[in-house]
Enzyme design. Structure first.
Site, PDB file in Angstrom:
ATOM      1  N   ARG A   1      12.012   7.573   6.481  1.00 33.04           N
ATOM      2  CA  ARG A   1      11.991   8.006   7.892  1.00 33.04           C
ATOM      3  C   ARG A   1      10.620   7.680   8.488  1.00 33.04           C
ATOM      4  O   ARG A   1       9.911   8.570   8.965  1.00 33.04           O
ATOM      5  CB  ARG A   1      12.277   9.499   8.001  1.00 33.04           C
ATOM      6  CG  ARG A   1      13.598  10.019   7.430  1.00 33.04           C
ATOM      7  CD  ARG A   1      14.833   9.332   7.842  1.00 33.04           C
ATOM      8  NE  ARG A   1      15.686   9.922   8.846  1.00 33.04           N
ATOM      9  CZ  ARG A   1      16.419  11.011   8.731  1.00 33.04           C
ATOM     10  NH1 ARG A   1      16.339  11.760   7.676  1.00 33.04           N
ATOM     11  NH2 ARG A   1      17.229  11.398   9.693  1.00 33.04           N
TER      12      ARG A   1
ATOM     13  N   GLN B   1      12.421   3.220  11.994  1.00 28.85           N
ATOM     14  CA  GLN B   1      13.215   4.062  12.895  1.00 28.85           C
ATOM     15  C   GLN B   1      14.483   3.353  13.390  1.00 28.85           C
ATOM     16  O   GLN B   1      15.541   3.949  13.472  1.00 28.85           O
ATOM     17  CB  GLN B   1      12.359   4.462  14.088  1.00 28.85           C
ATOM     18  CG  GLN B   1      12.501   5.914  14.423  1.00 28.85           C
ATOM     19  CD  GLN B   1      11.382   6.409  15.317  1.00 28.85           C
ATOM     20  OE1 GLN B   1      10.524   5.653  15.740  1.00 28.85           O
ATOM     21  NE2 GLN B   1      11.410   7.692  15.617  1.00 28.85           N
TER      22      GLN B   1
ATOM     23  N   ASP C   1      17.351   3.555  11.017  1.00 32.04           N
ATOM     24  CA  ASP C   1      17.644   4.902  10.523  1.00 32.04           C
ATOM     25  C   ASP C   1      19.085   5.307  10.843  1.00 32.04           C
ATOM     26  O   ASP C   1      19.377   5.936  11.860  1.00 32.04           O
ATOM     27  CB  ASP C   1      16.630   5.872  11.153  1.00 32.04           C
ATOM     28  CG  ASP C   1      16.757   7.277  10.619  1.00 32.04           C
ATOM     29  OD1 ASP C   1      17.693   7.540   9.844  1.00 32.04           O
ATOM     30  OD2 ASP C   1      15.922   8.125  10.998  1.00 32.04           O
TER      31      ASP C   1
ATOM     32  N   SER D   1      20.015   9.071  11.140  1.00 30.93           N
ATOM     33  CA  SER D   1      19.789   9.657  12.473  1.00 30.93           C
ATOM     34  C   SER D   1      20.857   9.215  13.462  1.00 30.93           C
ATOM     35  O   SER D   1      21.370  10.036  14.226  1.00 30.93           O
ATOM     36  CB  SER D   1      18.418   9.258  13.013  1.00 30.93           C
ATOM     37  OG  SER D   1      17.410   9.912  12.308  1.00 30.93           O
TER      38      SER D   1
ATOM     39  N   TYR E   1      10.995  16.648   5.434  1.00 33.64           N
ATOM     40  CA  TYR E   1      12.278  17.268   5.102  1.00 33.64           C
ATOM     41  C   TYR E   1      12.099  18.717   4.657  1.00 33.64           C
ATOM     42  O   TYR E   1      11.015  19.109   4.213  1.00 33.64           O
ATOM     43  CB  TYR E   1      12.954  16.505   3.952  1.00 33.64           C
ATOM     44  CG  TYR E   1      13.591  15.207   4.368  1.00 33.64           C
ATOM     45  CD1 TYR E   1      14.814  15.199   5.025  1.00 33.64           C
ATOM     46  CD2 TYR E   1      12.982  13.991   4.106  1.00 33.64           C
ATOM     47  CE1 TYR E   1      15.406  14.015   5.396  1.00 33.64           C
ATOM     48  CE2 TYR E   1      13.564  12.794   4.483  1.00 33.64           C
ATOM     49  CZ  TYR E   1      14.784  12.815   5.126  1.00 33.64           C
ATOM     50  OH  TYR E   1      15.376  11.646   5.501  1.00 33.64           O
TER      51      TYR E   1
HETATM   52  P1  NAD Z   1      18.754  17.088   7.372  1.00 31.80           P
HETATM   53  O1  NAD Z   1      20.075  16.546   7.765  1.00 31.80           O
HETATM   54  O2  NAD Z   1      18.181  16.720   6.032  1.00 31.80           O
HETATM   55  O3  NAD Z   1      18.787  18.686   7.466  1.00 31.80           O
HETATM   56  C1  NAD Z   1      19.196  19.307   8.661  1.00 31.80           C
HETATM   57  C2  NAD Z   1      18.295  20.477   8.968  1.00 31.80           C
HETATM   58  O4  NAD Z   1      18.619  21.567   8.101  1.00 31.80           O
HETATM   59  C3  NAD Z   1      16.796  20.228   8.802  1.00 31.80           C
HETATM   60  O5  NAD Z   1      16.152  20.454  10.035  1.00 31.80           O
HETATM   61  C4  NAD Z   1      16.379  21.247   7.744  1.00 31.80           C
HETATM   62  O6  NAD Z   1      15.075  21.762   7.952  1.00 31.80           O
HETATM   63  C5  NAD Z   1      17.443  22.312   7.945  1.00 31.80           C
HETATM   64  N1  NAD Z   1      17.578  23.305   6.856  1.00 31.80           N
HETATM   65  C6  NAD Z   1      17.513  23.124   5.515  1.00 31.80           C
HETATM   66  N2  NAD Z   1      17.693  24.312   4.880  1.00 31.80           N
HETATM   67  C7  NAD Z   1      17.889  25.253   5.852  1.00 31.80           C
HETATM   68  C8  NAD Z   1      18.126  26.653   5.851  1.00 31.80           C
HETATM   69  N3  NAD Z   1      18.172  27.365   4.721  1.00 31.80           N
HETATM   70  N4  NAD Z   1      18.265  27.272   7.051  1.00 31.80           N
HETATM   71  C9  NAD Z   1      18.195  26.590   8.212  1.00 31.80           C
HETATM   72  N5  NAD Z   1      17.979  25.283   8.276  1.00 31.80           N
HETATM   73  C10 NAD Z   1      17.819  24.612   7.113  1.00 31.80           C
HETATM   74  O7  NAD Z   1      17.678  16.742   8.505  1.00 31.80           O
HETATM   75  P2  NAD Z   1      17.502  15.410   9.328  1.00 31.80           P
HETATM   76  O8  NAD Z   1      18.179  15.537  10.616  1.00 31.80           O
HETATM   77  O9  NAD Z   1      17.873  14.274   8.450  1.00 31.80           O
HETATM   78  O10 NAD Z   1      15.951  15.435   9.572  1.00 31.80           O
HETATM   79  C11 NAD Z   1      15.045  15.673   8.486  1.00 31.80           C
HETATM   80  C12 NAD Z   1      13.604  15.386   8.882  1.00 31.80           C
HETATM   81  O11 NAD Z   1      13.410  14.004   9.134  1.00 31.80           O
HETATM   82  C13 NAD Z   1      13.172  16.085  10.147  1.00 31.80           C
HETATM   83  O12 NAD Z   1      11.819  16.474  10.015  1.00 31.80           O
HETATM   84  C14 NAD Z   1      13.251  15.037  11.202  1.00 31.80           C
HETATM   85  O13 NAD Z   1      12.433  15.293  12.303  1.00 31.80           O
HETATM   86  C15 NAD Z   1      12.770  13.878  10.393  1.00 31.80           C
HETATM   87  N6  NAD Z   1      13.179  12.619  10.990  1.00 31.80           N
HETATM   88  C16 NAD Z   1      12.230  11.649  11.181  1.00 31.80           C
HETATM   89  C17 NAD Z   1      12.579  10.446  11.755  1.00 31.80           C
HETATM   90  C18 NAD Z   1      11.558   9.368  11.946  1.00 31.80           C
HETATM   91  O14 NAD Z   1      10.410   9.637  12.063  1.00 31.80           O
HETATM   92  N7  NAD Z   1      11.991   8.134  11.937  1.00 31.80           N
HETATM   93  C19 NAD Z   1      13.885  10.223  12.141  1.00 31.80           C
HETATM   94  C20 NAD Z   1      14.840  11.222  11.933  1.00 31.80           C
HETATM   95  C21 NAD Z   1      14.458  12.415  11.347  1.00 31.80           C
END
Ligand code: NAD
Length: 381
Positions: free
Chosen positions: A128, A133, A136, A139, A234
């Site tokens: 990520r 991006q 991704d 996302s 994460y």
């Molecule tokens: P994910 O699908 O792995 O998880 C979904 C959400 O569930 C996350 O926000 C996580 O914190 C939450 N979670 C886990 N356990 C939990 C609990 N017990 N109670 C409540 N919530 C809980 O997440 P994602 O959408 O794949 O995103 C993961 C990370 O990657 C984030 O920080 C996001 O900002 C980051 N991200 C970065 C980029 C980039 O920079 N290119 C792009 C997409 C996402």
């Protein structure tokens, strides 16, 4: 180099890994594109659309795989119902397979890919980072899934979302609770707000509080001294103590909600249980839960993978593949994610795996008969 696009045969999968517009772009770069007949039909793309783009439509899947240097797929390989063989067995050794393999959850399949000499780039393992991006796919698909989750719940709920003041009385807005504020959760928040609901969101990463608030959501914060986020951004796996505290805090919010959408995931682990049977028993009659984590064990104790069940007059939707229910746009975005990946590693019309590159180091799972990805190697030991 021949790029092949088979028809997805994984149950319930409607997407295709390359839409005609993107096929035309590969062809312009010097690749040959072959598409299995009707591969794009469920996503709204006909054989004629692919032919107009310059691709060759192939009737027999065995012929398609036999000539492919690179196979673009959405789902991991499964047994082919018409050929009596696994899709992996239809590929020739040395084929590059780009798909969602979820290797952290499918270690046996990883070893099979290595054993058959299939070189897998797994779209769920792309780092990520800023540079990656545009590749991704987690996302892009989570965005679509988050949107669709709200639309599905709205369809099942016997209420409307917005505050409405009419001569026939005042209707108060629907209350939506979202667990997990990653990409899917934030898109669900935005969609539910646009429909007029009051939305509350909980996450274990305090860093998302501001994002939730900027989209008009109320953040349900579990106070803790634990560090809940890894260096990749994460969520870490929460302790039992944390999860217990979280359950006590969200009980009131969940039981007063009309809709609860759960999206909480911890990469490579079973999804945390957040909505208990006890909570469901205390929810409002007619309310709706949608468990987006159902494929990875589920965030709701009562959700069932692939089914909508009604428990204590609460509908619990366990749809494991929401992006597949929006196949046109989901395929379009996924195709572009793969195109960006391939473009990044194509020099003068030739695709090359740069083993020193951090994107390849993250996403390349198997190469030349070996498991090469460090995270997967650690897992297999
Ligand atoms: P994910 O699908 O792995 O998880 C979904 C959400 O569930 C996350 O926000 C996580 O914190 C939450 N979670 C886990 N356990 C939990 C609990 N017990 N109670 C409540 N919530 C809980 O997440 P994602 O959408 O794949 O995103 C993961 C990370 O990657 C984030 O920080 C996001 O900002 C980051 N991200 C970065 C980029 C980039 O920079 N290119 C792009 C997409 C996402």
């Amino acid at each position: 180099m021949i790029i092949a696009i088979p028809k997805e045969i994984f149950p319930g999968e409607n997407r295709v890994a390359c839409v005609p517009d993107v096929a035309a772009k590969y062809i312009k770069q010097g690749f040959e594109v072959q598409v299995e007949s009707n591969a794009g039909l469920k996503a709204g793309f006909t054989n004629e659309d692919y032919e107009k783009a310059g691709a060759k439509v192939v009737d027999r899947v065995t012929d398609l795989y036999a000539s492919a240097d690179m196979v673009l797929k959405v789902q991991r390989p499964v047994d082919h119902p018409d050929e009596g063989k696994n899709e992996l067995d239809l590929m020739k050794s040395g084929t590059i397979l780009i798909t969602f393999l979820y290797p952290l959850h499918n270690s046996k399949l990883v070893q099979e890919c290595a054993g058959k000499g299939i070189n897998v780039l797994s779209m769920d393992m792309i780092p990520r980072t800023t540079i990656a991006q545009k590749m991704d796919a987690l996302s892009s698909q989570a965005n679509i899934g988050g949107y669709k989750s709200v639309v599905m719940c709205a369809d099942v709920l016997g209420k409307i979302f917005p505050l409405m003041m009419t001569a026939a009385g005042t209707i108060s807005p629907a209350k939506v609770v979202i667990m997990g504020a990653g990409v899917a959760g934030l898109q669900a928040l935005g969609t539910a707000k646009r429909l007029g609901a009051v939305v509350e969101v909980s996450d274990i990463r305090p860093a998302v509080k501001e994002e939730v608030q900027s989209l008009g959501g109320k953040f349900i914060e579990v106070e803790t001294d634990e560090d809940m986020q890894d260096e990749g951004g994460y969520a870490k796996e929460a302790s039992e103590e944390f999860l217990q505290k979280q359950k006590e805090l969200i009980f009131k919010h969940v039981t007063e909600a009309d809709i609860v959408i759960t999206t909480a995931l911890v990469p490579g682990k079973k999804a945390p249980v957040l909505v208990t049977e006890e909570m469901v028993k205390n929810m409002r009659t007619g309310s709706v839960i949608l468990d987006m984590a159902v494929e990875f064990g589920g965030n709701c104790e009562l959700s069932e993978n692939g089914k909508t069940v009604v428990k204590n007059n609460v509908s619990i939707i366990g749809e494991p593949n929401l992006p597949s229910l929006v196949p046109t746009h989901a395929s379009d975005m996924y195709s572009k994610n793969i195109l960006n990946l391939i473009n990044h590693f194509t020099k003068e019309g030739k695709f090359e795996l740069d083993l020193e590159d951090e994107i390849i180091q993250g996403a390349l799972i198997t190469n030349s008969g070996e498991v090469v990805n460090q995270r997967i190697k650690d897992l297999l030991q």
